[in-house]
Write a protein that holds these residues in place. Structure first.
Motif, short mmCIF file in Angstrom:
data_model
loop_
_atom_site.label_atom_id
_atom_site.label_comp_id
_atom_site.label_asym_id
_atom_site.label_seq_id
_atom_site.Cartn_x
_atom_site.Cartn_y
_atom_site.Cartn_z
N ARG A 145 20.92 -77.64 -17.82
CA ARG A 145 22.13 -76.86 -18.13
C ARG A 145 21.74 -75.67 -19.03
N HIS A 146 21.25 -74.60 -18.40
CA HIS A 146 20.83 -73.41 -19.14
C HIS A 146 21.61 -72.21 -18.61
N PHE A 147 22.54 -71.71 -19.43
CA PHE A 147 23.30 -70.51 -19.09
C PHE A 147 22.87 -69.37 -20.03
N ASP A 148 22.79 -68.17 -19.49
CA ASP A 148 22.45 -67.04 -20.35
C ASP A 148 23.69 -66.54 -21.08
N GLU A 149 23.55 -65.49 -21.86
CA GLU A 149 24.65 -64.98 -22.67
C GLU A 149 25.81 -64.46 -21.82
N GLU A 150 25.53 -64.15 -20.59
CA GLU A 150 26.57 -63.66 -19.69
C GLU A 150 27.19 -64.76 -18.86
N GLY A 151 26.76 -66.01 -19.12
CA GLY A 151 27.33 -67.15 -18.42
C GLY A 151 26.70 -67.44 -17.08
N ASN A 152 25.53 -66.87 -16.82
CA ASN A 152 24.83 -67.12 -15.55
C ASN A 152 23.87 -68.30 -15.70
N LEU A 153 23.91 -69.21 -14.75
CA LEU A 153 23.03 -70.37 -14.79
C LEU A 153 21.59 -69.95 -14.50
N GLN A 154 20.67 -70.42 -15.35
CA GLN A 154 19.25 -70.15 -15.17
C GLN A 154 18.59 -71.37 -14.54
N ARG A 155 18.01 -71.19 -13.36
CA ARG A 155 17.41 -72.30 -12.64
C ARG A 155 15.95 -72.45 -13.03
N LYS A 156 15.70 -73.36 -13.97
CA LYS A 156 14.39 -73.49 -14.59
C LYS A 156 13.41 -74.32 -13.77
N LEU A 157 13.91 -75.04 -12.77
CA LEU A 157 13.04 -75.96 -12.02
C LEU A 157 12.95 -75.63 -10.54
N ILE A 158 13.39 -74.45 -10.17
CA ILE A 158 13.49 -74.13 -8.74
C ILE A 158 12.13 -74.11 -8.06
N ASP A 159 11.06 -73.71 -8.79
CA ASP A 159 9.74 -73.67 -8.15
C ASP A 159 9.23 -75.07 -7.83
N TYR A 160 9.48 -76.03 -8.74
CA TYR A 160 9.09 -77.41 -8.47
C TYR A 160 9.97 -78.03 -7.39
N ALA A 161 11.24 -77.67 -7.39
CA ALA A 161 12.13 -78.16 -6.34
C ALA A 161 11.68 -77.66 -4.97
#
Length: 251
Positions: A145-161
């Motif tokens: 659950r990582h959202f930036d200051e603008e409320g956009n979700l940051q996908r931190k695991l997409i490369d492993y997925a």
């Protein structure tokens, strides 16, 4: 290594051997803290594998081997994988879900590079499950659950997925894209509402966390139930054999 393996086998025997039934088909869960059982029920953290038995009947044996802090590399090197293999019987299922700890470059005991080591370890898991005439399955890691200051979700695991998906496709095994499902869900509900699914401990509730704790990786019981439901729905939608063990009135 022999001492470590013996200790793990003894610990596992004491904790779940009475629940393990060799007369039933078993689903073995292999992964990290987001999937594992949490023995401290006074603390709100739960793994989604811990909630899965609520949706599946007792004709299926669910054995949760997942453990906090483990990666594809560490799970093998500690002897945990050897223990899983020792329990497998023909026709069992093994769901493998790693990624959160594999990406930790500052920890050589856990790190597995996404382009080489991680796929190689996943292929090893698949190969050795098949050697035991059991059925391997791969799941991608759930979303952080990582959202930036603008409320956009940051996908931190997409490369492993993505790597997990590619391995599953090339090896011809079932792939459950829990990363896509959970990230899509969090994105759809937004940052404020998504808090209810993760650890949000207020101050002065637990002695260990006098200032409270915000954890955007680990699930509470609501979040763990939600992820378990994603998996159950996926089983049903693809008419997977494991769907036969889902309670009819589930979901």
């Amino acid at each position: 290594m022999k001492r470590v393996l013996f200790a793990l086998i003894l610990s596992a025997f004491c904790s779940h051997s009475l629940a393990w039934d060799p007369t039933r088909v078993a689903l073995h869960l292999v992964g990290d803290s987001t999937m594992s059982d949490k023995p401290n029920l006074a603390y709100p953290e739960r793994g989604w594998g811990q909630l899965l038995p609520q949706y599946m009947n007792e004709e299926l044996e669910i054995v949760n081997h997942a453990a906090n802090g483990r990666s594809t590399r560490r799970f093998i090197n500690e002897g945990r994988w050897a223990l899983v293999l020792s329990e497998l019987k023909e026709g069992d299922y093994v769901l493998i879900q790693f990624g959160h700890n594999d990406q930790k470059k500052d920890d050589p005991a856990r790190y597995a590079s996404v382009d080489k080591d991680y796929p190689a370890f996943l292929r090893q898991y698949i190969k050795e499950v098949r050697e035991h005439k059991a059925i391997p399955m791969i799941a991608s890691s759930i979303c952080r659950r990582h959202f930036d200051e603008e409320g956009n979700l940051q996908r931190k695991l997409i490369d492993y997925a993505s790597a997990a998906r590619q391995v599953a496709k090339s090896e011809g095994v079932e792939f459950f894209d829990l990363n896509e499902q959970t990230c899509g869900f969090l994105k759809s509900i937004g940052e404020p509402e998504s808090r209810q699914y993760f650890i949000q401990v207020p101050p002065d509730l637990y002695t260990r966390y006098p200032d409270g704790k915000t954890d955007n990786t680990h699930l509470n019981v609501v979040g763990a139930s939600k992820v378990a439901q994603f998996f159950i729905r996926d089983l049903r939608e693809r008419n997977h054999p494991l769907a036969n063990y889902v309670y009819r009135d589930s979901l």
